[in-house]
Scaffold this motif. Structure first.
Motif, PDB file in Angstrom:
ATOM      1  N   ARG A   1      -3.554 -17.450 -40.019  1.00  0.00           N
ATOM      2  CA  ARG A   1      -2.972 -17.909 -38.808  1.00  0.00           C
ATOM      3  C   ARG A   1      -2.575 -17.011 -37.929  1.00  0.00           C
ATOM      4  N   PHE A   2      -2.353 -15.733 -38.388  1.00  0.00           N
ATOM      5  CA  PHE A   2      -1.956 -14.491 -37.489  1.00  0.00           C
ATOM      6  C   PHE A   2      -2.824 -14.173 -36.355  1.00  0.00           C
ATOM      7  N   PRO A   3      -2.351 -14.071 -35.211  1.00  0.00           N
ATOM      8  CA  PRO A   3      -0.731 -13.966 -34.709  1.00  0.00           C
ATOM      9  C   PRO A   3      -0.280 -15.407 -34.393  1.00  0.00           C
ATOM     10  N   TYR A   4      -1.241 -16.300 -34.090  1.00  0.00           N
ATOM     11  CA  TYR A   4      -0.873 -17.579 -33.815  1.00  0.00           C
ATOM     12  C   TYR A   4      -2.058 -18.712 -33.765  1.00  0.00           C
ATOM     13  N   PRO A   5      -1.972 -19.872 -33.901  1.00  0.00           N
ATOM     14  CA  PRO A   5      -2.997 -20.959 -34.282  1.00  0.00           C
ATOM     15  C   PRO A   5      -3.831 -21.021 -32.898  1.00  0.00           C
TER      16      PRO A   5
ATOM     17  N   SER B   1     -15.244 -14.278 -39.163  1.00  0.00           N
ATOM     18  CA  SER B   1     -14.161 -14.128 -38.293  1.00  0.00           C
ATOM     19  C   SER B   1     -12.757 -13.936 -39.004  1.00  0.00           C
ATOM     20  N   TRP B   2     -11.856 -13.430 -38.464  1.00  0.00           N
ATOM     21  CA  TRP B   2     -10.699 -13.433 -39.217  1.00  0.00           C
ATOM     22  C   TRP B   2      -9.905 -14.572 -39.848  1.00  0.00           C
TER      23      TRP B   2
ATOM     24  N   GLY C   1      10.424 -13.146 -36.712  1.00  0.00           N
ATOM     25  CA  GLY C   1       9.839 -13.075 -35.259  1.00  0.00           C
ATOM     26  C   GLY C   1       8.831 -13.925 -34.688  1.00  0.00           C
ATOM     27  N   ILE C   2       8.147 -13.364 -33.605  1.00  0.00           N
ATOM     28  CA  ILE C   2       7.083 -14.342 -32.922  1.00  0.00           C
ATOM     29  C   ILE C   2       5.837 -14.730 -33.620  1.00  0.00           C
ATOM     30  N   VAL C   3       5.534 -13.984 -34.628  1.00  0.00           N
ATOM     31  CA  VAL C   3       4.384 -14.217 -35.552  1.00  0.00           C
ATOM     32  C   VAL C   3       4.693 -14.602 -37.082  1.00  0.00           C
ATOM     33  N   SER C   4       6.041 -14.874 -37.381  1.00  0.00           N
ATOM     34  CA  SER C   4       6.439 -14.868 -38.737  1.00  0.00           C
ATOM     35  C   SER C   4       6.831 -16.340 -39.175  1.00  0.00           C
ATOM     36  N   VAL C   5       6.034 -16.883 -40.016  1.00  0.00           N
ATOM     37  CA  VAL C   5       6.278 -18.092 -40.504  1.00  0.00           C
ATOM     38  C   VAL C   5       7.390 -18.286 -41.604  1.00  0.00           C
TER      39      VAL C   5
END
Length: 372
Positions: free
Chosen positions: A78-82, A49-50, A143-147
């Protein structure tokens, strides 16, 4: 099929997005392709899995003491979110590995802020802070996926800037537990309040990518300490109101926004209509210097949003349009240099410092620069 009607982002879409985000993290294309070839599922806990494949790569790097490289791989895991244990693990290890890496840079600090009334908490990595010599501040948000951990190179070279730095995340991203909403710009005010004794927060520039650019614009309406903004691909008005455009927004964006806002995916984009900046609000920002980088082939944020921002001939705007996709990934060096140059110019930092932190000098490329 419209992204509004699809399920979670599929493997094909994640594969298509991976090179963009890997490049932004500093992961080479060969390495990215090699890892993608081992992935057979977008979600779950299976060995192929990814999140598990990217986690395994991060673990191997961390075991060898390559903590910053591990950070980059965990960020992709963790992309795009957990959305389950494997991605949640990646988020935790991303922060932990960054913490181990920053031990070699004593000037990089950590700040944790909790909003009153149980509004949530968020963290920031900082550099260049000084109570005796407070410097103007650059606040960096993705942005919305950037840590926030992806900004390690910027923090490590902060001494060349002549400013203080604070990098943090959008509400709901990474360690930020705030709920993402139209009023989330309050996180900027909370951060500046906390840094007021160690930075000259009255001179703050927001280097805010994508959706955080929208948040910074909203924050600047209420907080005059934000004296400039540089952004790439920020939604301003039409993204939130154009239903025809919304039908083509990628599933990853739709589901990530649903995750961050706590709304159902089919309703999330229509529910954001009141997030649009109204003409009166844009007029109130006309004296604020804003540098905006737009991409001709952006499938997330329409070019009409950049046009809405620069339409006022009296507004202090600089627009750079590139023949690229969302975030201009093929022009990362130029974009970073443009945004940093705008920040340092706004803060009136010595001109010799303006290219000290860029990964490449400004140079001609496909696209054009327009002053408004």
């Amino acid at each position: 099929m419209s992204a509004l009607l699809t399920g979670e982002p599929g493997l094909a879409e994640l594969r298509a997005l991976a090179p963009l985000h890997a490049r932004a993290q500093g992961i080479g294309p060969d390495r990215c392709r090699a890892l993608l070839s081992r992935i057979g599922a977008a979600h779950g806990e299976a060995p192929d899995s990814w999140p598990v494949v990217w986690n395994r790569a991060g673990d191997a790097l961390a075991a060898r003491g390559h903590h910053l490289d591990a950070v980059r791989h965990y960020a992709l895991a963790r992309f795009p979110y957990p959305d389950g244990p494997a991605r949640e693990r990646a988020q935790r290890l991303c922060v932990r590995s960054f913490d181990l890496w920053r031990a070699t840079y004593p000037g990089i600090g950590r700040l944790e802020i909790e909003l009153p009334g149980g509004g949530g908490r968020f963290a920031a990595w900082t550099a260049g802070l000084s109570a005796s010599r407070p410097r103007p501040l650059i606040v960096v948000t993705g942005g919305i996926v950037s840590v926030k951990e992806q900004w390690a190179p910027l923090l490590a070279r902060a001494a060349a800037l002549g400013t203080a730095l604070a990098v943090t995340e959008l509400p709901g991203v990474g360690e930020n537990t705030l709920r993402y909403g139209a009023d989330s710009g309050a996180l900027y005010t909370a951060l500046l309040d906390r840094l007021a004794e160690r930075a000259d927060v009255r001179r703050t520039h927001a280097l805010a990518l994508s959706f955080s650019g929208h948040l910074a614009l909203r924050a600047a309406l209420a907080d005059p300490r934000i004296v400039g903004i540089s952004t790439v691909a920020a939604p301003v008005r039409h993204f939130f109101r154009d239903r025809d455009w919304q039908r083509g927004v990628p599933a990853t964006t739709v589901h990530t926004l649903a995750h961050l806002t706590g709304r159902a995916a089919p309703e999330v984009l229509p529910s954001l209509a009141d997030w649009a900046l109204e003409p009166g609000e844009l007029a109130a920002l006309r004296a604020l210097p804003v540098t905006y980088v737009a991409a001709l082939r952006d499938d997330i944020v329409p070019l009409s949003d950049a046009a809405a921002l620069v339409r006022d001939p009296g507004a202090r705007r600089e627009l750079l349009v590139l023949d690229d996709e969302h975030g201009a990934p093929a022009h990362l060096a130029r974009v970073r240099a443009t945004l940093l140059h705008a920040a340092l110019t706004t803060l009136a930092v010595h001109p010799l410092r303006r290219t000290a932190l860029s990964t490449a000098r400004l140079r001609p490329g496909r696209g054009g620069r327009v002053r408004a």
